[in-house]
Enzyme design. Structure first.
Site, PDB file in Angstrom:
ATOM      1  N   LYS A 187       0.884  -1.170   0.000  1.00  0.00           N
ATOM      2  CA  LYS A 187       0.000   0.000   0.000  1.00  0.00           C
ATOM      3  C   LYS A 187       0.923   1.220   0.000  1.00  0.00           C
ATOM      4  O   LYS A 187       1.455   1.629   1.035  1.00  0.00           O
ATOM      5  CB  LYS A 187      -0.889  -0.017   1.247  1.00  0.00           C
ATOM      6  CG  LYS A 187      -2.230   0.724   1.111  1.00  0.00           C
ATOM      7  CD  LYS A 187      -2.123   2.182   0.749  1.00  0.00           C
ATOM      8  CE  LYS A 187      -1.786   3.067   1.928  1.00  0.00           C
ATOM      9  NZ  LYS A 187      -1.572   4.498   1.538  1.00  0.00           N
TER      10      LYS A 187
ATOM     11  N   GLY B 155       2.931   5.563  12.603  1.00  0.00           N
ATOM     12  CA  GLY B 155       3.725   4.419  13.066  1.00  0.00           C
ATOM     13  C   GLY B 155       3.366   4.032  14.494  1.00  0.00           C
ATOM     14  O   GLY B 155       3.211   2.855  14.814  1.00  0.00           O
TER      15      GLY B 155
ATOM     16  N   GLU C 102       9.759   2.488  10.607  1.00  0.00           N
ATOM     17  CA  GLU C 102      10.839   3.444  10.362  1.00  0.00           C
ATOM     18  C   GLU C 102      10.154   4.800  10.330  1.00  0.00           C
ATOM     19  O   GLU C 102       9.366   5.077   9.430  1.00  0.00           O
ATOM     20  CB  GLU C 102      11.483   3.098   9.006  1.00  0.00           C
ATOM     21  CG  GLU C 102      12.864   3.635   8.830  1.00  0.00           C
ATOM     22  CD  GLU C 102      13.831   3.101   9.868  1.00  0.00           C
ATOM     23  OE1 GLU C 102      14.289   3.916  10.680  1.00  0.00           O
ATOM     24  OE2 GLU C 102      14.095   1.890   9.865  1.00  0.00           O
TER      25      GLU C 102
ATOM     26  N   CYS D 181      14.168  10.993   5.839  1.00  0.00           N
ATOM     27  CA  CYS D 181      14.310  10.656   7.264  1.00  0.00           C
ATOM     28  C   CYS D 181      15.725  10.940   7.690  1.00  0.00           C
ATOM     29  O   CYS D 181      16.007  11.098   8.867  1.00  0.00           O
ATOM     30  CB  CYS D 181      14.096   9.188   7.567  1.00  0.00           C
ATOM     31  SG  CYS D 181      12.947   8.353   6.572  1.00  0.00           S
TER      32      CYS D 181
ATOM     33  N   GLU E  20      10.746  16.464  14.062  1.00  0.00           N
ATOM     34  CA  GLU E  20      11.095  16.295  12.650  1.00  0.00           C
ATOM     35  C   GLU E  20      10.270  17.276  11.813  1.00  0.00           C
ATOM     36  O   GLU E  20       9.050  17.291  11.899  1.00  0.00           O
ATOM     37  CB  GLU E  20      10.805  14.857  12.201  1.00  0.00           C
ATOM     38  CG  GLU E  20      11.290  14.597  10.793  1.00  0.00           C
ATOM     39  CD  GLU E  20      11.135  13.145  10.378  1.00  0.00           C
ATOM     40  OE1 GLU E  20      10.009  12.601  10.519  1.00  0.00           O
ATOM     41  OE2 GLU E  20      12.118  12.554   9.896  1.00  0.00           O
TER      42      GLU E  20
HETATM   43  C1  UN1 Z   1      14.685   8.042   3.791  1.00  0.00           C
HETATM   44  O1  UN1 Z   1      15.020   9.200   3.974  1.00  0.00           O
HETATM   45  O2  UN1 Z   1      13.548   7.684   4.093  1.00  0.00           O
HETATM   46  O3  UN1 Z   1      20.631   7.577   3.047  1.00  0.00           O
HETATM   47  C2  UN1 Z   1      15.587   7.043   3.153  1.00  0.00           C
HETATM   48  C3  UN1 Z   1      19.730   8.093   2.387  1.00  0.00           C
HETATM   49  C4  UN1 Z   1      18.969   7.243   1.382  1.00  0.00           C
HETATM   50  C5  UN1 Z   1      17.770   6.628   2.003  1.00  0.00           C
HETATM   51  C6  UN1 Z   1      16.888   7.611   2.715  1.00  0.00           C
HETATM   52  N1  UN1 Z   1      19.846   6.228   0.860  1.00  0.00           N
HETATM   53  O4  UN1 Z   1      19.416   9.263   2.519  1.00  0.00           O
END
Ligand code: UN1
Length: 496
Positions: A175, A233, A250, A284, A385
């Site tokens: 999804k 999450g 995550e 992230c 964040e």
């Molecule tokens: C994400 O930000 O959800 O190291 C993943 C990185 C990428 C992956 C990011 N290879 O920024």
């Protein structure tokens, strides 16, 4: 030209049973409609889960090296379509084209890597404490897994989850985010072309609260992997905890770059620009805090502000664009809200801070690269964040203080330090409380053959990517087999 998208269930493209739909737009130009997408409900999810369950036996019994060959074909097909898919990523979520291509490359990398894992998938063989007896552990799949993925890496993150699930012998219901349905659809199309049997990978579009939550809690799903917001999450953690269902989450970070007084400031600057404003800060792994030693603080801030002002905002498909739009209106408002909060909290805004609507930015969701200074660690802009092009600079007077600041937030995904002093970087390496640590490099750029995951509130501690110690540990469960060929009763712990 816009596409009409369907769900992919049991090897067939299907509209949503309820007939509802929503649209996907280009965030650099909201007049550009990319796709009309089915808004799935419970019935659609039920069908997708049933298809995944039905195909499970066949897929789990296929030898893992054969499964790996199919993944290898998927990698080759993705490589051939890299340009087109990279452009679609840029058009659907806004990141600049080199990053769109990188998103696809990350999927190619994981496909090749997991294809190879098909010939490993190691367990252990160890001696028994008793004679004429042996012991081993093997990995077995979990069953039908639900994968819920975000919009910021619309190809790479579904690919991380799908390829790791498949090589272990699981079947999948994906999804994807309702902001990037076209990317997910093309990815799933490629998997079909690679020869993945019908029902092994299913795709259901829709809203997280409807289709996503119903899928995650569906009685016939065996495990769930989720990447997305902290709120969603945590909600899943509550629901699935009660169901004793394996869940990998995550959920983001509040990543920091430490810049010591002996650092190569130009190198550190490039790292901050890349980490803070790459993907418009929507990773992230984004560097949203920069902790700078007081001896170089003022000089570094001047360099950062000048460089941030020079970044060109615009359509990510254009070669000259440095920073694209944020993904949608909701994100735009959220990020602008945090900028207001920063000002209210007393941080000093030194560049950016507003939506840009001039020229080619008129039709999209653009925010000027933003830098705050005089930020203290208790401020919300230093703790929460933001997921946008906003960097908060915090002053420190020693490595110890910097470590305390970096470690003093609930998140623990990525951290980085710039220094030429090996003793300092070694201490940082040991004491930073994050799942990923960079030395003299920015916070973004994780490679797929190593585990990717956050500590503390960043996630459940089941990393993505990587092999043993990484994603394979979540998508398989261990069975231990003791084989006694002595022909007599042997009692462990008792017979010598
Ligand atoms: C994400 O930000 O959800 O190291 C993943 C990185 C990428 C992956 C990011 N290879 O920024």
């Amino acid at each position: 030209m816009s596409m009409t998208i369907r769900n992919f269930i049991g090897g067939e493209w299907k509209s949503a049973k309820g007939g509802g739909h929503f649209d996907s737009f280009n965030p650099a130009n909201v007049n550009e409609l990319l796709a009309t997408v089915p808004r799935s409900g419970r019935e659609d999810v039920d069908l997708a889960v049933a298809a995944a369950r039905e195909s499970f036996l066949l897929w789990r019994r296929m030898p893992a090296p054969r499964r790996g060959e199919i993944l290898y074909r998927a990698a080759e097909l993705l490589l051939r379509q890299k340009e087109g898919l990279g452009e679609l990523v840029t058009r659907e979520m806004g990141k600049v084209l080199p990053e769109g291509l990188g998103d696809v490359q990350e999927a190619i990398d994981i496909a090749y890597y997991m294809a190879g894992e098909g010939r490993r998938l190691q367990g252990e063989t160890v001696p028994s404490e008793l004679p004429d007896k042996d012991c081993k552990s093997v990995r077995e799949p979990l069953g039908a897994v639900a994968l819920i993925t975000p919009w910021n890496f619309p190809i790479a993150i579904p690919a991380w989850k799908i390829f790791a699930s498949l090589i272990c012998g699981n079947t999948v219901v994906l999804k994807p985010s309702s902001s990037t349905p076209a990317c997910a659809t093309v990815l799933v199309e490629v998997l079909g072309q690679a020869g993945i049997p019908a029902g092994v990978v299913n795709l259901v579009h829709g809203a997280g609260e409807e289709a996503g939550e119903y899928l995650a809690t569906h009685p016939d799903i065996n495990a769930v992997s989720f990447t997305g917001s902290v709120a969603a999450g945590e909600r899943l953690e509550g629901l699935l905890g009660k169901m004793h269902r394996p869940l990998a989450t995550e959920m983001g970070g509040k990543n920091a770059i430490i810049i010591m007084d002996d650092a190569d400031l130009q190198l550190a600057l490039e790292g901050v620009l890349w980490g803070g404003f790459g993907t418009s800060g929507q990773r992230c792994t984004a560097a949203s805090r920069v902790v700078v030693h007081e001896k170089v603080h003022d000089r570094f801030v001047v360099m950062l502000v000048e460089a941030a002002k020079r970044l060109r905002l615009g359509d990510g498909l254009k070669r000259e664009t440095d920073v694209g739009p944020v993904v949608n209106e909701q994100q735009l408002n959220k990020v602008l809200g945090y900028i207001r909060t920063g000002r209210d909290e007393g941080a000093e805004l030194v560049t950016g801070g507003q939506q840009v609507t001039a020229g080619e930015c008129a039709r999209g969701y653009f925010i000027a690269p933003t830098v705050f200074v005089d930020v203290t660690s208790s401020m919300r802009i230093a703790r929460e964040e933001i997921f946008g092009p906003v960097v908060s600079v915090i002053k420190c007077s020693s490595l110890d203080e910097a470590l305390e600041i970096v470690n003093g937030v609930p998140f623990g995904l990525v951290s980085s330090i710039y220094s030429r002093n090996v003793n300092l970087t070694a201490r940082a390496e040991r004491d930073l409380q994050t799942g990923i640590v960079y030395i003299n490099a920015s916070t973004i750029g994780a490679e797929v053959h190593l585990p990717f995951g956050g500590w503390k509130h960043s996630g459940s501690g089941h990393p993505e990517a990587g092999g043993r110690g990484g994603a394979l540990d979540f998508y398989s469960r261990v069975k231990v087999i003791y084989r006694d060929f002595s022909g007599r009763l042997q009692r462990a712990q008792i017979d010598k």
